[in-house]
Design an enzyme around this catalytic site. Structure first.
Site, short mmCIF file in Angstrom:
data_model
loop_
_atom_site.label_atom_id
_atom_site.label_comp_id
_atom_site.label_asym_id
_atom_site.label_seq_id
_atom_site.Cartn_x
_atom_site.Cartn_y
_atom_site.Cartn_z
N ASP A 1 9.71 -6.98 2.18
CA ASP A 1 9.73 -6.49 3.55
C ASP A 1 11.08 -5.84 3.73
OD1 ASP A 1 8.23 -6.20 5.99
OD2 ASP A 1 9.82 -7.34 6.94
N SER A 2 11.06 -4.65 4.31
CA SER A 2 12.30 -3.90 4.39
C SER A 2 12.35 -3.14 5.69
CB SER A 2 12.38 -2.94 3.20
OG SER A 2 11.15 -2.26 3.05
N LYS B 1 18.28 6.63 -6.37
CA LYS B 1 18.09 5.81 -5.16
C LYS B 1 18.14 4.33 -5.54
CE LYS B 1 14.99 4.72 -1.34
NZ LYS B 1 13.74 4.93 -0.62
N ARG C 1 0.85 -1.21 0.00
CA ARG C 1 0.00 0.00 0.00
C ARG C 1 0.88 1.24 0.00
NH1 ARG C 1 -5.17 -1.66 -1.11
NH2 ARG C 1 -5.49 -3.68 -0.11
N PHE D 1 11.00 8.46 1.32
CA PHE D 1 10.00 8.27 2.38
C PHE D 1 10.71 7.71 3.61
CE2 PHE D 1 9.39 3.62 2.52
CZ PHE D 1 10.06 3.24 1.35
N GLY D 2 9.93 7.45 4.64
CA GLY D 2 10.47 6.78 5.83
C GLY D 2 11.68 7.52 6.40
N HIS E 1 18.83 -0.80 -1.11
CA HIS E 1 18.50 -2.17 -0.73
C HIS E 1 17.43 -2.73 -1.65
CE1 HIS E 1 15.93 0.82 1.00
NE2 HIS E 1 15.19 0.01 1.72
P1 IMP Z 1 7.36 -2.62 5.42
O1 IMP Z 1 6.32 -1.92 4.60
O2 IMP Z 1 6.82 -3.49 6.46
O3 IMP Z 1 8.40 -3.27 4.56
O4 IMP Z 1 8.06 -1.49 6.28
C1 IMP Z 1 9.05 -0.76 5.75
C2 IMP Z 1 9.38 0.36 6.73
O5 IMP Z 1 10.80 0.40 6.80
C3 IMP Z 1 8.95 1.69 6.14
O6 IMP Z 1 7.69 2.10 6.65
C4 IMP Z 1 10.08 2.59 6.54
O7 IMP Z 1 9.89 3.04 7.86
C5 IMP Z 1 11.30 1.68 6.52
N1 IMP Z 1 11.89 1.62 5.16
C6 IMP Z 1 12.03 0.53 4.37
N2 IMP Z 1 12.58 0.85 3.20
C7 IMP Z 1 12.77 2.17 3.24
C8 IMP Z 1 13.30 3.09 2.30
O8 IMP Z 1 13.66 2.78 1.16
N3 IMP Z 1 13.34 4.36 2.72
C9 IMP Z 1 12.93 4.75 3.96
N4 IMP Z 1 12.42 3.96 4.86
C10 IMP Z 1 12.34 2.65 4.51
#
Ligand code: IMP
Length: 224
Positions: free
Chosen positions: A92-93, A203, A26, A180-181, A208
């Protein structure tokens, strides 16, 4: 005249040949980054859940209860594959900070105690909490890495999974407004830039997610 005849030749060709792949996220930023990584492959359409008619369901918040990126990535992919019947990508990151013993890690999205209705966004709350958590570690470098596990489930639910990482350092004062994030606080190793100072294309070169999905594309492109 049917809709088909109104399409340009290229669009007609694509309608006939396109493989529709669901990207189980999402997060519009992730989707944009991943779409640009698949751009070079013709005949593929990367669609988000809304675009295949899957509106948000509360149970999606419980798809990532595990302690590893691997398990969370495959959990998301399996759920969306099952409800869509489409070949499915997921990732998942998260951010792994050395002096915080690997936190926020798999809890990156929900690191702070942010809740819906708070005056700041979840990303802002997470970034504030990250810097606060690091305040008592002024005597060490704030080295960190982003980790991404990318998954593909084909129409028969065969799974491929790849991993990408990028090293960097957390900075106290945010820089840049893209991404973001945690991006404004993540200084990418061997550059003077945070991810929030890079275009999606730049980027993806270092990130990653770029690394994980490039490997995944190599593994699956002959099957597509
Ligand atoms: P996921 O959606 O459960 O994989 O959560 C990923 C969370 O990790 C995001 O909401 C960010 O807080 C952080 N994150 C993962 N990848 C990135 C990125 O490329 N940039 C910034 N934050 C990231």
């Amino acid at each position: 005249m049917g809709l088909k005849n109104w399409l340009l030749p290229k669009e007609r060709y694509c309608r006939a040949r396109c493989v529709r792949i669901l990207f189980a996220t999402r997060n519009s930023h992730k989707c944009q980054e991943v779409r640009s990584l698949f751009k070079g492959i013709t005949g593929l359409e990367i669609l988000n859940p809304d675009e295949v008619g899957l509106s948000y369901q509360g149970c999606e918040d419980n798809l990532e209860p595990f302690d590893t990126f691997e398990e969370n990535a495959s959990s998301k992919a399996k759920y969306f594959h099952q409800i869509s019947g489409l070949p499915t990508l997921a990732d998942d990151s998260g951010l792994v900070v050395d002096c915080l013993n690997g936190l926020p890690g798999v809890n990156s999205k929900r690191f702070s105690s942010w809740s819906q209705g708070d005056p700041i966004s979840q990303d802002e709350a997470n970034n504030e909490f990250l810097v606060q958590s690091l305040e008592c570690f002024r005597n060490v470098e704030w080295t960190a890495r982003y980790v991404c596990l990318a998954v593909f489930l084909d129409s028969k639910a065969n799974m491929k999974m790849t991993r990408g990482e990028v090293e960097g350092e957390i900075i106290e004062i945010p820089k840049g407004s893209d991404g973001f994030g945690y991006d404004p606080h993540f200084l990418v190793e061997n550059t003077e830039l945070t991810f929030a100072e890079m275009s999606d294309r730049e980027k993806n070169r270092f990130s990653h997610r770029g690394k994980a999905f490039r490997k995944l594309v190599e593994e699956i492109k002959s099957d597509l």
